[in-house]
Design an enzyme around this catalytic site. Structure first.
Site, PDB file in Angstrom:
ATOM      1  N   ASP A   2       0.930  -1.254  -0.148  1.00  0.00           N
ATOM      2  CA  ASP A   2       0.017   0.098  -0.055  1.00  0.00           C
ATOM      3  C   ASP A   2       0.930   1.273  -0.071  1.00  0.00           C
ATOM      4  OD1 ASP A   2      -1.617   2.090   0.769  1.00  0.00           O
ATOM      5  OD2 ASP A   2      -2.208   1.225   2.544  1.00  0.00           O
TER       6      ASP A   2
ATOM      7  N   LYS B 185       2.687  11.119  -3.418  1.00  0.00           N
ATOM      8  CA  LYS B 185       1.615  10.311  -4.112  1.00  0.00           C
ATOM      9  C   LYS B 185       0.742  11.285  -4.742  1.00  0.00           C
ATOM     10  CE  LYS B 185      -1.925   7.110  -2.839  1.00  0.00           C
ATOM     11  NZ  LYS B 185      -2.470   6.286  -1.919  1.00  0.00           N
TER      12      LYS B 185
ATOM     13  N   GLU C  98      -7.159   0.515  -4.456  1.00  0.00           N
ATOM     14  CA  GLU C  98      -7.103   0.649  -2.990  1.00  0.00           C
ATOM     15  C   GLU C  98      -8.492  -0.150  -2.703  1.00  0.00           C
ATOM     16  OE1 GLU C  98      -5.780   4.359  -2.010  1.00  0.00           O
ATOM     17  OE2 GLU C  98      -3.712   4.004  -2.517  1.00  0.00           O
TER      18      GLU C  98
ATOM     19  N   ASP D 297     -12.621   5.289   1.537  1.00  0.00           N
ATOM     20  CA  ASP D 297     -10.915   5.436   1.749  1.00  0.00           C
ATOM     21  C   ASP D 297     -10.678   7.045   1.772  1.00  0.00           C
ATOM     22  OD1 ASP D 297      -8.263   5.120   2.156  1.00  0.00           O
ATOM     23  OD2 ASP D 297      -8.236   4.092  -0.066  1.00  0.00           O
TER      24      ASP D 297
END
Ligand code: AMP
Length: 598
Positions: free
Chosen positions: A43, A105, A206, A228
């Site tokens: 992850d 990210k 994800e 999320d």
């Protein structure tokens, strides 16, 4: 794009005259010769990364060398001009924020001059610059690293931690990305993995990973919504789970909404408190770093308690004397500051459901993942919106890595799971001479894999080439979409204008990576296709608005034997409204501008 037509990555650059800096990354991906026995799940988070592995049939999180379950996704250049990663990098964040990258990210795979990046520049305490090919990079003193290289360094650290824990080489991994990541962002992560010496077995969304972790060991037949909310991104996805089939039916999100935005709202509040108590705030980058750190601590503590005292001695100078910030933040105050952000996530959930003709009552379970979903206000709003409490079945920090590890193991075994994802963002081509209009070729929420053809005709006699500009987004014009790249078709057969017709096939595979092929319709010959991201998005947008190198036939036909729609399910949904604009600067922009001079 999924092919090898990309230019090689920009190598790390050290300013001329500066001493050499050992980066520890190859200039271009070098595939490991032997594939490792073990494949792990990673992850790759905004704030922290986490790895997991399946051992003896059970998934488990891989602890870092110092016993933590996560590794900070940070890279820094230390005072001895060494590149440090993970916890070592985090250790210098407070006193050297301009040389410590976090949040890569959010920037990886994004064009530097895109509106969203430009609007965020002043939020980063480090300097974001452009690579030669127009993507984001970071300048840490004399060293410039592309965001792909930053992500590669984090992945290399995770790989090392896994090898240390497992006692053997690990060079295979499933890496997760937000469902709402664009094609370019997915490709950038894949390339970062390769630079880190990993065979990327699969790029996995994800929420799908979280659903895998949720359903592991249980016989569920449910429709779930995965909410999320991590450090930097938000995703909401609806999945239908039945036995070993995990089908995403609708997805949406915001790659610029996460815990760091909550922190920034608190920082803005702390600055205004300081100014109320002492007058103008003259803090430097270190002061802002300390404020951000205190804001995050307060936010996390306020998930458990009602009040949190903040004391930052010598924060900034007032009339020449170092002055402290002393303030107590209450949960009620925090909730008032961040309520608009939480509301944005709820609106996204509503839209993702609506896209599929569903309402909150049609969801059997809501699965919360991402550290920021621990906030009580988030849980209350979810309970109010869905009319039920969210599930506690998965660990918010570990579920995504665990799901990735389960898929890694499943890919190695005969009885794999079946994952069906959807296209998160529509893909289209810029219409030449059309005033910058974009013709949508693949609609958002189409099940993957999907293949669509687009037909074109020449506009000149004996025309030899076509340039096809590819965009991603829900808007109708190039200005509202993100430029993905230009497909160049060369070696066309001779013929009068309009007589040469080309069918261009767009294919998005299971991982949502794009492949483009072209065929001349007369003789049925393949036409050579090369992909380039040369030219800045702004230049390309200008060209699309002006040029007319091919006829905007704009015919999209499902070709015979198309790959798409592998099973009954949703096909294309009506175009949703465009994603909301990036978050307002919350008053911080001006302050950062003051210290960064931008
Ligand atoms: P992730 O990317 O999933 O690791 O999420 C990290 C984000 O979750 C960061 O912004 C953290 O500040 C936030 N976070 C972690 N724990 C908590 C907590 N107990 N309450 C509120 N936010 C949290």
């Amino acid at each position: 794009m999924a092919d090898d037509a990309h230019p090689p990555p920009t190598p790390p650059r050290v300013e001329p005259g500066a001493p050499a800096i050992e980066i520890g990354l190859p200039d271009r991906p070098v595939p490991p010769s032997r594939r490792s026995r073990i494949s792990i799940g990673i992850d790759l988070g905004t704030s922290n990364s986490c790895a997991a592995v399946v051992q003896n049939g059970r998934p488990r999180v891989i602890p870092s060398r110092d016993g933590y379950n996560t590794i900070p996704s940070m890279v820094a250049l230390n005072q001895r001009q060494r590149v440090v990663v993970g916890r070592n990098a985090k250790g210098q964040l407070l006193f050297s924020p301009a040389r410590t990258v976090h949040g890569a990210k959010r920037l990886v795979g994004r064009a530097f001059d895109s509106a969203v990046v430009q609007s965020m520049l002043s939020h980063f305490p480090y300097e974001v610059v452009s690579t030669e090919d127009g993507f984001c990079a970071v300048r840490l003193g004399p060293l410039t690293l592309s965001m792909e290289q930053v992500q590669a360094l984090v992945l290399q650290e995770v790989k090392g931690v896994a090898e240390n824990f497992l006692g053997e080489e690990v060079n295979r991994a499933v890496i997760t990305v937000p469902a709402y990541y664009s094609e370019r962002q997915r490709e950038a992560v894949r390339r970062a993995g390769a630079l880190a010496g990993l065979h990327v077995e699969r790029i996995l969304n994800e929420p799908t990973a979280a659903a895998l972790a949720y359903a592991w060991g249980r016989n569920v037949r449910e429709r779930v919504l995965v909410y999320d909310l991590g450090g930097g991104t938000f995703d909401a996805s609806v999945l239908e789970l039945a036995d070993r089939v995990y089908q995403v039916v609708s997805t949406g999100g915001d790659t610029f909404l996460g815990g760091v935005d909550f922190d920034q709202r608190i920082v803005a509040h702390l600055v205004s408190e300081f100014e109320r108590q002492h007058g103008p705030f003259q803090g430097d980058a270190v002061a802002f770093s300390r404020l951000t750190d205190a804001a995050e601590r307060a936010k996390c503590a306020l998930s458990e308690q009602e009040r949190f005292p903040i004391h930052l001695p010598y924060l900034a100078s007032v009339d020449g004397s170092p002055t402290a910030l002393d303030v107590t933040l209450t949960r009620t105050e925090l909730e008032a500051l961040v309520a608009p952000l939480v509301e944005r996530t709820v609106r996204t959930c509503a839209r993702v459901l609506q896209d599929k003709g569903l309402g909150p009552g049609d969801v059997d379970e809501v699965i919360l993942v991402g550290g920021q979903s621990r906030m009580p206000l988030v849980q209350e709003r979810i309970r109010a919106f869905f009319g039920k409490a969210p599930s506690k079945a998965v660990h918010p920090d570990e579920a995504v890595a665990v799901g990735a590890a389960l898929l890694a193991q499943s890919l190695d075994s005969a009885e794999g799971v079946v994952l069906i994802d959807v296209v998160p963002i529509s893909i289209g081509v810029g219409l030449p001479g059309g005033g910058g209009r974009v013709k949508r070729v693949i609609e958002r929420n189409s099940p993957l894999p999907v293949r669509k053809e687009y037909q074109l005709a020449t506009t000149k006699d004996d025309q030899k080439t076509f340039d096809l500009w590819i965009f991603e987004g829900e808007g109708a014009t190039v200005a509202e979409c993100q430029y993905l790249g230009t497909v160049q078709l060369t070696g066309l057969p001779r013929g009068a204008k309009g007589s040469v017709r080309i069918a261009v096939a767009f294919e998005l595979g299971e991982e949502c990576l794009l492949t483009v092929r072209a065929r001349e319709l007369g003789a049925g010959r393949e036409v050579e296709v090369t992909f380039t991201t040369k030219g800045t998005p702004a230049e390309v947008k200008k060209r699309v608005e002006k040029e007319a190198s091919y006829a905007a036939a704009g015919i999209v036909v499902p070709p015979p034997g198309a790959v798409g729609t592998p099973h009954p399910g949703p096909v294309a949904h009506p175009a949703p409204a465009a994603e909301p604009p990036p978050p307002a600067s919350g008053g911080l922009k001006g302050l950062w501008s003051r210290i960064t001079g931008r």
